[in-house]
Design a protein around this motif. Sequence first.
Motif, PDB file in Angstrom:
ATOM      1  N   LYS A 126       0.837  -1.205   0.000  1.00  0.00           N
ATOM      2  CA  LYS A 126       0.000   0.000   0.000  1.00  0.00           C
ATOM      3  C   LYS A 126       0.869   1.251   0.000  1.00  0.00           C
ATOM      4  CE  LYS A 126      -4.125  -1.843   2.208  1.00  0.00           C
ATOM      5  NZ  LYS A 126      -4.995  -1.803   3.399  1.00  0.00           N
ATOM      6  N   SER A 127       1.923   1.230   0.786  1.00  0.00           N
ATOM      7  CA  SER A 127       2.832   2.374   0.858  1.00  0.00           C
ATOM      8  C   SER A 127       3.479   2.636  -0.500  1.00  0.00           C
ATOM      9  CB  SER A 127       3.902   2.131   1.915  1.00  0.00           C
ATOM     10  OG  SER A 127       4.830   3.175   1.942  1.00  0.00           O
ATOM     11  N   TYR A 128       3.846   1.571  -1.206  1.00  0.00           N
ATOM     12  CA  TYR A 128       4.430   1.734  -2.534  1.00  0.00           C
ATOM     13  C   TYR A 128       3.449   2.468  -3.444  1.00  0.00           C
ATOM     14  CZ  TYR A 128       5.792   0.821  -7.276  1.00  0.00           C
ATOM     15  OH  TYR A 128       6.104   0.983  -8.595  1.00  0.00           O
ATOM     16  N   TYR A 129       2.190   2.033  -3.448  1.00  0.00           N
ATOM     17  CA  TYR A 129       1.194   2.645  -4.320  1.00  0.00           C
ATOM     18  C   TYR A 129       0.901   4.085  -3.917  1.00  0.00           C
ATOM     19  CZ  TYR A 129       0.290  -1.422  -7.148  1.00  0.00           C
ATOM     20  OH  TYR A 129       0.427  -2.443  -8.042  1.00  0.00           O
ATOM     21  N   GLU A 130       0.889   4.357  -2.617  1.00  0.00           N
ATOM     22  CA  GLU A 130       0.681   5.740  -2.160  1.00  0.00           C
ATOM     23  C   GLU A 130       1.823   6.652  -2.601  1.00  0.00           C
ATOM     24  OE1 GLU A 130       0.128   5.295   2.031  1.00  0.00           O
ATOM     25  OE2 GLU A 130      -1.885   4.469   1.802  1.00  0.00           O
ATOM     26  N   ASP A 131       3.045   6.128  -2.569  1.00  0.00           N
ATOM     27  CA  ASP A 131       4.206   6.912  -2.996  1.00  0.00           C
ATOM     28  C   ASP A 131       4.176   7.206  -4.491  1.00  0.00           C
ATOM     29  OD1 ASP A 131       5.131   6.892  -0.406  1.00  0.00           O
ATOM     30  OD2 ASP A 131       6.634   5.338  -0.735  1.00  0.00           O
ATOM     31  N   GLN A 132       3.505   6.377  -5.267  1.00  0.00           N
ATOM     32  CA  GLN A 132       3.439   6.541  -6.716  1.00  0.00           C
ATOM     33  C   GLN A 132       2.440   7.625  -7.118  1.00  0.00           C
ATOM     34  OE1 GLN A 132       5.656   4.920  -8.764  1.00  0.00           O
ATOM     35  NE2 GLN A 132       6.447   4.344  -6.758  1.00  0.00           N
ATOM     36  N   ASN A 133       1.543   7.957  -6.228  1.00  0.00           N
ATOM     37  CA  ASN A 133       0.502   8.954  -6.556  1.00  0.00           C
ATOM     38  C   ASN A 133       0.860  10.322  -6.090  1.00  0.00           C
ATOM     39  OD1 ASN A 133      -1.175   7.137  -7.840  1.00  0.00           O
ATOM     40  ND2 ASN A 133      -2.057   6.471  -5.911  1.00  0.00           N
TER      41      ASN A 133
END
Length: 75
Positions: free
Chosen positions: A68-75
């Motif tokens: 989830k953290s990875y995806y949040e960092d991508q946005n």
Amino acid sequence: NMKCDFYLPKEDIYIEFFGLLNGKNMDKLDRVLGGYKEKMDYKIKFCVDNNINLIYDLNENKLIVKIKSYYEDQN
């Protein structure tokens, strides 16, 4: 010839859940789990050395948080 649990081709990320070692005392592993840990360490090192994106953990909840953290960092 290593395989990971999941591969996300769009993001080019491998995901690995090392569940057999969840909650284990790493200093007191038996022969089977000791071999599993060696393979785990080798896989992580291989990915680092070859610049392969790998998200991994021994704990499924922590793994989910990392993803989830990875995806949040991508946005």
